[in-house]
Structures are given as C-alpha cells and as structure tokens.
Scaffold this active site. Sequence first.
Site, PDB file in Angstrom:
ATOM      1  N   PHE A   1      -8.907  19.207 -24.836  1.00 36.70           N
ATOM      2  CA  PHE A   1      -9.375  17.833 -24.943  1.00 36.70           C
ATOM      3  C   PHE A   1     -10.687  17.773 -24.144  1.00 36.70           C
ATOM      4  CE2 PHE A   1      -9.600  13.399 -23.478  1.00 36.70           C
ATOM      5  CZ  PHE A   1      -9.792  12.839 -24.716  1.00 36.70           C
ATOM      6  N   THR A   2     -11.575  16.839 -24.483  1.00 32.11           N
ATOM      7  CA  THR A   2     -12.930  16.833 -23.881  1.00 32.11           C
ATOM      8  C   THR A   2     -12.889  16.861 -22.348  1.00 32.11           C
ATOM      9  OG1 THR A   2     -12.910  14.435 -24.088  1.00 32.11           O
ATOM     10  CG2 THR A   2     -14.055  15.661 -25.811  1.00 32.11           C
TER      11      THR A   2
ATOM     12  N   ARG B   1     -15.197  12.944 -33.692  1.00 33.48           N
ATOM     13  CA  ARG B   1     -14.503  14.083 -33.105  1.00 33.48           C
ATOM     14  C   ARG B   1     -15.023  15.319 -33.828  1.00 33.48           C
ATOM     15  NH1 ARG B   1     -12.001  12.081 -28.406  1.00 33.48           N
ATOM     16  NH2 ARG B   1     -14.203  12.385 -28.134  1.00 33.48           N
TER      17      ARG B   1
ATOM     18  N   TYR C   1       0.845  -1.199   0.000  1.00 33.31           N
ATOM     19  CA  TYR C   1       0.000   0.000   0.000  1.00 33.31           C
ATOM     20  C   TYR C   1       0.882   1.251   0.000  1.00 33.31           C
ATOM     21  CZ  TYR C   1      -3.909   3.062   1.045  1.00 33.31           C
ATOM     22  OH  TYR C   1      -4.871   4.043   0.964  1.00 33.31           O
TER      23      TYR C   1
ATOM     24  N   ASP D   1       0.510  18.814 -21.546  1.00 31.31           N
ATOM     25  CA  ASP D   1      -0.239  17.553 -21.570  1.00 31.31           C
ATOM     26  C   ASP D   1       0.544  16.649 -22.517  1.00 31.31           C
ATOM     27  OD1 ASP D   1      -1.847  15.390 -22.090  1.00 31.31           O
ATOM     28  OD2 ASP D   1      -3.696  16.541 -22.297  1.00 31.31           O
TER      29      ASP D   1
ATOM     30  N   PHE E   1     -21.382  12.360 -25.896  1.00 29.67           N
ATOM     31  CA  PHE E   1     -20.999  11.355 -26.897  1.00 29.67           C
ATOM     32  C   PHE E   1     -20.763   9.978 -26.276  1.00 29.67           C
ATOM     33  CE2 PHE E   1     -16.445  11.140 -25.947  1.00 29.67           C
ATOM     34  CZ  PHE E   1     -16.225  12.344 -25.283  1.00 29.67           C
TER      35      PHE E   1
ATOM     36  N   LYS F   1      -2.140   6.230 -22.826  1.00 30.21           N
ATOM     37  CA  LYS F   1      -1.718   6.605 -24.174  1.00 30.21           C
ATOM     38  C   LYS F   1      -0.197   6.631 -24.302  1.00 30.21           C
ATOM     39  CE  LYS F   1      -4.808   9.390 -26.297  1.00 30.21           C
ATOM     40  NZ  LYS F   1      -6.039   8.675 -26.646  1.00 30.21           N
TER      41      LYS F   1
HETATM   42  C1  PLP Z   1      -4.536  14.897 -25.066  1.00 29.41           C
HETATM   43  C2  PLP Z   1      -5.241  14.114 -24.012  1.00 29.41           C
HETATM   44  N1  PLP Z   1      -5.239  14.557 -22.754  1.00 29.41           N
HETATM   45  C3  PLP Z   1      -5.852  13.872 -21.768  1.00 29.41           C
HETATM   46  C4  PLP Z   1      -6.497  12.684 -22.008  1.00 29.41           C
HETATM   47  C5  PLP Z   1      -7.180  11.950 -20.884  1.00 29.41           C
HETATM   48  O1  PLP Z   1      -6.489  10.774 -20.561  1.00 29.41           O
HETATM   49  P1  PLP Z   1      -7.229   9.488 -19.993  1.00 29.41           P
HETATM   50  O2  PLP Z   1      -8.055   8.902 -21.083  1.00 29.41           O
HETATM   51  O3  PLP Z   1      -6.141   8.583 -19.511  1.00 29.41           O
HETATM   52  O4  PLP Z   1      -8.080   9.949 -18.861  1.00 29.41           O
HETATM   53  C6  PLP Z   1      -6.498  12.176 -23.302  1.00 29.41           C
HETATM   54  C7  PLP Z   1      -7.191  10.911 -23.592  1.00 29.41           C
HETATM   55  O5  PLP Z   1      -7.512  10.574 -24.703  1.00 29.41           O
HETATM   56  C8  PLP Z   1      -5.857  12.909 -24.331  1.00 29.41           C
HETATM   57  O6  PLP Z   1      -5.833  12.479 -25.597  1.00 29.41           O
END
Ligand code: PLP
Length: 482
Positions: free
Chosen positions: A132-133, A389, A80, A223, A455, A266
Amino acid sequence: MKEIKFLYQKAVPLEMHKARIIQKINLLPVDERVKANQKAGNNAHLLKTSQVFLDMLTDSGTNAMIDRQLGAMMEADDAYAGSASFDKLDAKVRELFGIDYFVPAHQGRACEHLLCRVLIKPGMTVAMNHHFTTTKGHVKLAKGELAELLKEEGWNARSSCPFKGDMDLEKLGQLIMEKGPEQIAFVRMEAGTNLIGGQPVSYENIRQVGKICRKHGIKYMLDASLLSDNLYFIKEREESCRRMSIRDIMKKICACFDIIYFSGRKLTSSRGGGIAFRNEDDYIKVRNLLPVYEGFLTYGGISVREIESMAVGLEETLDENFICQGPIFIEEMTNLLLQNQVPVVTPPGGLGVHLDATRFLPNIPQSQYPAAALHVALYLCSGIRGTERGSLSEDRDENGKEVYAKMDLLRLALPRRVFSLSHIHFAVDRITWLYKNRELVHGLRFEEEPETLRFFFGRLLPVDDWQKKLVDKFKEDFGDSL
Ligand SMILES: Cc1ncc(COP(=O)(O)O)c(C=O)c1O
C-alpha cells in the site's frame, strides 16, 4: 441479505439498515465543474467536497457509522491515562484477534511507522503480497527493501480467479533462500488488497504463508485494514469456510499471525488504528515509542470517543449483514458496467469498483497517466470523485525515472452504507457515456510534482485542449442537465 428472495421484481442488493441522519449533496453545473477542476490542478484530492457530487475517493473514515457507535461515543471516559474506554477496546481486540498485547494509534499509517521503525534494520527486506502507498513509504524511510510476491494472476485485470490477492509461495521460498531468513524483517499480508482492485486473499494462502514463516522463524504480519470485505469473500468463495461463521473465520485467520495492525478508519468505520502483538518484546518496544509519536497508551493520538467507537466497529465486522453490503453493491455496479461493455477489473473485489484505464483509454501512454486522465474526465461529466490507483500513485525512483504501475486503475470506492442504488445507476450512466466518448480524452502532465506521494498534492495540466472538447460534447448530449 442474500437469503431474501424477490418474486416479482428484479433482485437488487437489499440493505439491512435504514438512514436516520443524512447529508445533503450537490451536483454543480458542468461549467462550474470545469472551473473547480482547473483550480484543483486536475487533482481530485484538491477539490472541496462542496464541488463533488458522489465522493468515491475512499472508504477511509467515510463509511456511515452505526447508531450504536455514536451511542458508545457518549459514554467515553475522557482521561489522559487509564481510560476505561481503552479497556473496552483492548478487551475486544483480545477477544476477536486472540492476541494479548495491544496499542492504539491515530491511523493505519501510524501503525506502519511504528512497526517499520522497530522491526526494520537498514538493508533488510520486507516481503508482502502487495504494497500500500504508505507502507512502501515507511519501509523506504526505515531504509528497508520491498519484495512484492503477488501471484501472477493478481496482475490480470480480467480474471475469474476468486483470490487474486494471494501470495506466490514459490517466490516467497526463493526470496528466503536468496536473502536468508534473518535478513527478512517480516512478511506482511494485506488482506484484502487495496491497489490491485480490492482483491481478497484466501484463508488457505494465509495459512500456507504462515507455515513457511514459522519454519524459518520470520515474523508474520497482517494488515487487516480491509479485512471485513476479505472475511466476506472467504465465506462466499472458499469451499472449506462456507459453513463457518464470520467469527470463526476471523479466529482462524488471526491465529496465523504474530502481529496484526489495522486502520480503524477502514476496518471499524470510525477513526484511529491499532496494533496487536503476540510477542511481548515487540509490544514493549512499540509501546515505549508511542508517547513520542502518538500519545499515551490509553488514547493513542485519537479521542477516547473514537476508541469507544472502534470497539463497537470491530464487533460489527462480524455481522455478515453489515459486511456484505460493500461487496454486494460493488458486484452490482461492476456487473452493470460489464453489461455496457465498460472495462472493469474482474472479479469484483472489495473497497470499490475499479475501472481499467489501460483498456478504457488505450491511446494514452503511461507517461501521460491514463487513470488520472480518466479520473478528471469522469469528474467533468458527473461530479464523481474517485482515486487514481496507477502510475500517478507511484513515485519516481532515486534516479528520477518514472515507475510505471502494472495496472492503471481508477478506483471508485463505495464506502459502506453511504450510497443508494440510484447513485450507482447514475454513476453507471455517466461512465458508460464517457466510454462511448473515450476518444475525446487525452493525457495529463505534471505542472508541480512533489517528490513523495505525489498524487496527494501534485498539480497537473491536460496535454492539449481535450477537456474543452469533452465538455462541448457533454453539453451537446446532455443539454441543460447538470
Ligand atoms: C491496506 C491499507 N493499509 C494501510 C492503510 C493506511 O491506513 P490509514 O489511511 O488509516 O493511515 C490503508 C489506507 O487506505 C490501506 O488501505
């Protein structure tokens, strides 16, 4: 990979790995694909993988892992607190990013949650090249405002500009003048970008934005979720970096930032995520929130096996033979589609091939989600699943009005090392058929529409009986083929 020449065969992307474990996939007959699509409410997120032939939804957690990653997972120190597995990852982050403080998290969006909670005060602005979303979601939840400063060429789906993800320096300067630097929570650079065709950011732009941030005392954040493709593009496309090793490019990039976060799903082909901080105060604020939202510092809400595999995955990010595989396959598929006049985003970027739904289906208005309609049509004729997208991936504004995306794209992700060239040729064949029959495809409308990130769970219906006509034509042309 690129150094190997072919003398008698047409040159094709040559993989520098071999398969040792495989997964069987099925292509359902078209009538079963119709039923599966209806059951999933015309939303490919709601399909089962048993109903999908080529799963091009994402590379998130779906890149093929490397034997050394699986091996490392067996050595995990299951504790842990104080796990030796964490120490390995911590050391790898310090070595590669050159940054001292690190916290792991369960995935990329968990990093965004923690960072937005700690760094944004209500009303502050977050500047970025593109959102990003989930980033947008967390900025909004923290009551921040978003300023997207992508350079104009980034919106041009047909371009030869090598770095369409770059930030517009003038727009950044104007924003700082307007708001005042103290009202800017941080500047976030997404390198490479996700929603605009996997387009990369140049080292020069990263450096220039860093200079502006330093001058005004604004925190600068990377990022790095899609950094591996971006590293490859910088080496390939940026003259000043051509003779540098990927490791040196990585060091130069990281040196520009105060904070670097990534999705391990990723970047490292495993699970998890993490944040590296140059500033100890920010680190401590986030570290203290970690046990509430993620778990203890040395496991960050994921299994220590994944922590081990992230450490190996980060090192692999520096192997050009591995990181070039995605971009080279994407380039190959994009060029094959271009030869057949199919509208795709150019130049080819990272992450996947992006079909330009605006040009593919010019008769479908944005209010009927052309990229989502294209997505369903492609599934019906091929069993391929991608990701919309475009306008469907945007939520409505606070007044319930649609927010239309500047580009309506269908992304066909090519997770690293997963698909073979025969899969690419199959996809190109079916997409080309669909393009030739594009007048049969009409729009979609919501049947059930969630308020946020609609989505993922939204259910849709076709605006008329176009799907039946499309399937009839498929049967006419393909006969008894699956
Ligand atoms: C550019 C970018 N930032 C953040 C994220 C979020 O990462 P996660 O899917 O591991 O939460 C993604 C996921 O597709 C991404 O493409």
